[in-house]
Design a protein around this motif. Structure first.
Motif, short mmCIF file in Angstrom:
data_model
loop_
_atom_site.label_atom_id
_atom_site.label_comp_id
_atom_site.label_asym_id
_atom_site.label_seq_id
_atom_site.Cartn_x
_atom_site.Cartn_y
_atom_site.Cartn_z
N MET A 85 28.77 61.87 22.29
CA MET A 85 29.71 62.02 22.32
C MET A 85 29.97 62.06 23.48
O MET A 85 29.99 62.39 24.86
CB MET A 85 30.17 63.76 21.97
N LEU A 86 31.57 61.08 24.28
CA LEU A 86 31.35 60.52 25.29
C LEU A 86 32.59 62.07 25.86
O LEU A 86 33.15 62.32 24.95
CB LEU A 86 32.72 59.52 25.32
N THR A 87 32.35 61.90 27.33
CA THR A 87 33.35 62.87 27.89
C THR A 87 34.62 62.50 28.33
O THR A 87 34.53 61.44 28.65
CB THR A 87 32.15 63.73 28.90
N PRO A 88 35.55 62.76 29.38
CA PRO A 88 36.41 62.12 30.38
C PRO A 88 36.03 61.92 31.20
O PRO A 88 36.42 60.85 31.37
CB PRO A 88 37.29 63.61 30.03
N PRO A 89 35.06 62.23 31.91
CA PRO A 89 34.66 61.83 33.19
C PRO A 89 33.84 60.55 32.89
O PRO A 89 33.93 59.35 33.87
CB PRO A 89 33.81 62.75 33.43
N GLU A 90 33.22 60.41 31.76
CA GLU A 90 32.05 59.63 31.14
C GLU A 90 33.16 57.96 30.82
O GLU A 90 33.08 56.35 31.44
CB GLU A 90 31.38 59.63 30.02
N ILE A 91 34.20 58.85 30.21
CA ILE A 91 35.78 57.13 29.78
C ILE A 91 35.98 56.87 31.18
O ILE A 91 35.82 55.23 31.32
CB ILE A 91 36.73 58.15 29.39
N LEU A 92 36.50 57.65 32.70
CA LEU A 92 36.37 57.26 33.52
C LEU A 92 36.05 56.21 34.22
O LEU A 92 36.31 55.32 35.20
CB LEU A 92 37.20 58.70 34.34
N ARG A 93 34.51 57.06 34.26
CA ARG A 93 33.74 55.95 35.66
C ARG A 93 33.48 54.93 34.74
O ARG A 93 32.61 54.09 35.02
CB ARG A 93 32.33 56.53 35.59
N ARG A 94 33.28 54.61 33.17
CA ARG A 94 33.06 53.54 32.65
C ARG A 94 33.59 52.22 33.23
O ARG A 94 35.01 51.48 33.52
CB ARG A 94 33.70 53.44 31.33
N ARG A 95 33.11 51.15 33.66
CA ARG A 95 33.88 49.80 34.18
C ARG A 95 33.05 48.67 33.51
O ARG A 95 32.18 48.68 32.80
CB ARG A 95 32.84 49.59 35.15
N PHE A 96 34.17 47.52 33.41
CA PHE A 96 34.12 46.39 32.79
C PHE A 96 33.46 44.99 33.44
O PHE A 96 33.86 44.99 34.54
CB PHE A 96 34.63 46.04 31.94
N ARG A 97 32.50 44.79 33.14
CA ARG A 97 31.88 43.58 33.76
C ARG A 97 33.59 41.60 33.57
O ARG A 97 34.35 42.23 32.48
CB ARG A 97 30.98 42.60 33.32
N ARG A 98 34.07 41.82 34.96
CA ARG A 98 35.03 40.36 34.96
C ARG A 98 34.69 39.29 34.07
O ARG A 98 33.74 39.10 34.57
CB ARG A 98 35.22 41.01 36.69
N ARG A 99 35.50 38.61 34.02
CA ARG A 99 35.04 36.98 33.38
C ARG A 99 36.68 36.36 33.80
O ARG A 99 37.30 36.86 33.39
CB ARG A 99 34.91 37.32 31.85
N LEU A 100 36.37 35.17 33.34
CA LEU A 100 37.29 34.36 33.42
C LEU A 100 38.41 34.94 32.69
O LEU A 100 37.97 34.53 31.14
CB LEU A 100 36.81 32.62 33.59
N LEU A 101 39.63 35.20 33.33
CA LEU A 101 40.88 35.19 32.14
C LEU A 101 40.32 36.40 31.56
O LEU A 101 40.92 36.39 29.90
CB LEU A 101 41.11 34.14 31.36
N GLY A 102 40.12 37.66 31.79
CA GLY A 102 39.43 38.56 30.86
C GLY A 102 41.04 38.99 30.64
O GLY A 102 41.85 38.38 31.12
N TYR A 103 40.71 40.37 31.01
CA TYR A 103 41.45 41.35 30.82
C TYR A 103 41.35 42.27 31.85
O TYR A 103 41.51 41.74 33.03
CB TYR A 103 40.97 42.60 29.81
N SER A 104 43.21 42.17 32.13
CA SER A 104 43.86 42.49 33.63
C SER A 104 43.14 44.78 33.80
O SER A 104 42.92 44.96 33.33
CB SER A 104 45.31 43.15 33.20
N VAL A 105 42.42 44.21 34.39
CA VAL A 105 41.60 46.02 35.50
C VAL A 105 42.22 47.06 35.30
O VAL A 105 42.10 47.76 35.07
CB VAL A 105 41.55 45.06 36.67
N ARG A 106 43.70 46.62 36.05
CA ARG A 106 44.55 47.77 35.92
C ARG A 106 45.25 48.46 34.25
O ARG A 106 45.00 50.13 34.07
CB ARG A 106 45.57 47.23 36.82
N GLU A 107 45.15 47.37 34.01
CA GLU A 107 46.04 47.86 31.99
C GLU A 107 44.29 48.14 31.38
O GLU A 107 44.06 49.43 30.82
CB GLU A 107 45.85 46.81 31.17
#
Length: 158
Positions: A1-23
């Motif tokens: 089960m994910l904990t709130p801190p694990e969710i907050l620490r989760r990072r995603f790779r950036r890709r060209l025209l990817g998702y907004s990092v802020r969002e």
């Protein structure tokens, strides 16, 4: 089960025209808060269940003691002389009324407690379902936005 801190620490790779990092970060923060609240509610419900279980056990012990007291009172009443028998019968009758009243009160309290536990369980299920639907909606919105962003980018480069 994910904990709130694990969710907050989760990072995603950036890709060209990817998702907004802020969002993505805002969404992760929202999910983290929701998970934290659900974990807290779950902990509270478990504690409440334990408290109610302990109260139920004490009521059951009280009922056993009352039943034992009635049996003893009845046995003593049988051994008492005829003159004392009337008084003993009155005591037993009063004890039975008290036992019935206490038993009824205990049963009402148990019913109230069980109803509250059921209500909280249903609330938890409803909240989980609503969260699941909300997350599904966000996912669908993100999936719908990805082709539009790609389309906008190709229009802008032409």
């Amino acid at each position: 089960m994910l904990t709130p801190p694990e969710i907050l620490r989760r990072r995603f790779r950036r890709r060209l025209l990817g998702y907004s990092v802020r969002e993505v970060q805002e969404f992760l923060h929202e999910v983290s808060e929701t998970v934290r609240a659900l974990l807290e509610e779950n902990r509270w419900l478990q504690e409440e269940r334990e408290r109610l279980s302990e109260r139920l056990q004490s009521y059951e012990a009280l009922e056993r003691h009352l039943k034992d007291a009635i049996v003893v009172a009845e046995r003593i009443a049988e051994e008492v002389k005829q003159t004392a028998r009337r008084e003993a019968d009155l005591i037993v009758a009063q004890a039975r009324q008290d036992a019935a009243r206490l038993r009824e009160e205990a049963e009402r309290e148990v019913c109230r407690a069980l109803s509250e536990v059921e209500r909280l369980r249903q609330l938890r299920q409803r909240l989980e379902t609503e969260l699941r639907h909300l997350l599904q909606t966000y996912l669908e919105l993100l999936e719908q936005a990805a082709p539009l962003a790609a389309s906008d980018a190709s229009d802008a480069s032409s």
